[in-house]
Design a protein around this motif. Structure first.
Motif, short mmCIF file in Angstrom:
data_model
loop_
_atom_site.label_atom_id
_atom_site.label_comp_id
_atom_site.label_asym_id
_atom_site.label_seq_id
_atom_site.Cartn_x
_atom_site.Cartn_y
_atom_site.Cartn_z
N ASP A 136 0.84 -1.19 0.00
CA ASP A 136 0.00 0.00 0.00
C ASP A 136 0.88 1.25 0.00
O ASP A 136 1.04 1.90 1.01
CB ASP A 136 -0.92 -0.01 1.23
N ASP A 137 1.48 1.51 -1.15
CA ASP A 137 2.36 2.66 -1.28
C ASP A 137 1.75 3.62 -2.31
O ASP A 137 1.51 3.22 -3.45
CB ASP A 137 3.73 2.17 -1.75
N PRO A 138 1.51 4.85 -1.93
CA PRO A 138 0.93 5.80 -2.89
C PRO A 138 1.78 5.96 -4.16
O PRO A 138 1.25 6.34 -5.20
CB PRO A 138 0.84 7.12 -2.12
N GLU A 229 -5.79 9.88 7.41
CA GLU A 229 -4.89 8.92 6.78
C GLU A 229 -5.14 8.80 5.26
O GLU A 229 -4.21 8.80 4.47
CB GLU A 229 -5.10 7.56 7.44
N THR A 230 -6.41 8.69 4.87
CA THR A 230 -6.71 8.57 3.45
C THR A 230 -6.38 9.88 2.73
O THR A 230 -5.95 9.86 1.57
CB THR A 230 -8.19 8.20 3.22
N HIS A 233 -2.70 9.88 2.11
CA HIS A 233 -2.41 8.96 1.01
C HIS A 233 -2.68 9.65 -0.33
O HIS A 233 -1.85 9.62 -1.25
CB HIS A 233 -3.28 7.71 1.17
N LYS A 263 -10.00 4.54 -1.91
CA LYS A 263 -8.95 5.59 -2.02
C LYS A 263 -8.83 6.11 -3.46
O LYS A 263 -9.82 6.48 -4.07
CB LYS A 263 -7.61 5.04 -1.51
#
Length: 420
Positions: A136-138, A229-230, A233, A263
RNA sequence: GUGGGUGUAGCUCAGCUGGCAGAGCACUGGGUUGUGAUCCCAGGUGUCGCGGGUUCAAGUCCCGUCACUCACCCCA
């Protein structure tokens, strides 16, 4: 005798368009390979339940657009309507989620949706897709988007734009959804829209009808309700896109039709294809793996429409894959000459020369005409007189220049003339 | 699933208020011996989507039906 026609809503591609089709599919796949994605070849049909659970029962795709049928063993199977669910199934089944992550995969092939056909909307459509699973890396979100953008750009397309937004996730979407539902409840909506609003309120946001659109002006937007958090991201994704030099437009009203998105979501839009303007789209789907019985791993990917991208190219006057299909065209005069040219055809093709010849016993004139139409640069004329002299006539069609070439030197001479 | 449009030659289409089914492109052959693109001449195909009705007469008008197409919904 009755004749046949293609099933409803299914395109046939043949030359020269089919060459463009192949070129588009290749162009869209190449950036994925450059970014380390490996090709997966997966079945075109799967257990029906996979899509019902993966894509979501409430989506139009599952509720009314699936090609489902029972096989001879009375198992319900479905022609795949999209790619991600099948890839996830394969990843879980073969344990790729237990290897090095992210697992980076791409695919290309046909998909099926039972819809009313329309310009750019087919019942069999081709997509190129990628999936990056397990991290889960942008930066991966940005990479996936950049891959799609590079594909479109490499074709020379300029008339498209990229919309992005964030749909939140389990931490913030439920609250937002309630808020939106409360807002929608107060609006004078028609019954169909009301039903849709209950099923998935987000969908009403991008309704195309102006009267509905006006009502939605003051609707609450997910982007304003993201959890810390979102939001972080999302901001990082945008930052990486800037690093990559990918231009985008923020579109907080964009909605995707598949339930699994979380997301980051995005869509590539082109204006030249009639009403169906999306040429590709995708996003993050962090709950999907678990939903399908795998580990709780995140994922991000896209599907790009090959058919629609081809339409976009045509709208912009681009003809990808536009190459001549013949270098040298053989013109035999008589059976002996034909036999010699048939023999030469093998040698020339083995040497990488695209060679065709006049079949069917056409006369000289007809054969030359065919040579001209083939797009070949040279005609290779062979008659009795030439055979006696041990030569063939190599004629450059554009200039009319013609030279006698010893039959034993034809292959090397042609290769030299074509510079290969 | 809901609306609009269109069905005539292989393709793109013309055919006005009912009166012998056409054009362009494409294809094939020819314009003296073995040379294409340009030019000239010649050639062919049509259940006018299908079924019914009105009429002396229907590609044309009416009804039905099927197909295609565009748009809504939705999506690539």
């Amino acid at each position: 005798m009755t004749s046949f026609s293609a099933p409803k809503g299914v395109p046939d591609y043949f030359p020269p368009t089919s060459a463009s089709f192949l070129a588009v599919r290749e162009a869209l796949a190449e950036p994925a390979r450059l970014a380390g994605y490996g090709y997966v070849e997966l079945p075109v049909f799967e257990e029906t339940a996979l899509f019902a659970r993966g894509v979501g029962e409430s989506t139009d795709v599952v509720s009314k657009e699936m090609y489902s049928f029972n096989d001879r063993g009375e198992r319900s199977v479905t022609l795949r309507p999209e790619g991600t669910a099948g890839v996830m199934r394969a990843v879980i089944e073969h344990g790729l989620d237990r290897g090095q992550l992210p697992a980076k995969l791409y695919y290309a092939g046909p998909f099926f949706r039972y819809e009313r056909p329309q310009a750019g909307r087919y019942r069999q459509l081709q997509q190129v897709g990628v999936e990056a699973v397990g991290v889960d890396d942008p930066a991966l979100d940005a990479e996936v988007i950049a891959i799609a953008d590079a594909g479109f750009r490499s074709l020379g397309l300029t008339g498209y734009r990229l919309d992005i937004t964030s749909l939140g996730d389990g931490s913030d979407r439920p609250q937002y959804r309630e808020k939106l539902q409360a807002f929608l409840a107060k609006l004078p909506l028609d019954e169909a829209t009301r039903t849709r609003a209950n099923l998935n309120p987000l969908r009403v946001l991008d309704d195309k009808r102006p009267e509905v659109r006006a009502l939605m002006d003051d609707a609450p937007l997910m982007l304003d309700h993201l959890a810390a958090e979102t939001r972080a991201h999302y901001e990082q994704v945008k930052g990486y896109l800037d690093d990559l030099g990918v231009k985008f437009t923020e579109n907080p009203r964009m909605v995707r039709g598949l339930d699994y998105y979380t997301k980051t979501t995005f869509e590539f839009v082109h204006d030249g294809l009639g009403s169906q303007s999306g040429i590709g789209g995708g996003g993050r789907y962090d709950g999907l793996m678990e939903q399908l019985g795998g580990q709780p791993l995140s994922g991000v990917g896209f599907g790009l429409g090959v058919d629609r991208t081809l339409l976009a190219c045509q709208a912009e006057g681009l003809t990808p894959g536009d190459v001549t299909r013949c270098d040298v065209y053989g013109v035999p005069l008589g059976e002996t000459a034909k036999s010699r040219l048939v023999g030469l055809s093998g040698e020339l093709r083995a040497a990488g020369v695209r060679f065709d010849l006049a079949y069917g016993g056409r006369g000289m004139k007809g054969a030359m005409k065919a040579a001209d139409k083939s797009g070949a640069r040279y005609a290779l004329v062979l008659g009795e007189r030439d055979i006696e002299a041990g030569v063939a006539q190599l004629k450059e069609l554009a200039t009319g220049d013609q030279q006698a070439v010893p039959l034993t030197d034809v292959v090397t001479t042609v290769r030299k003339a074509l510079d290969r």
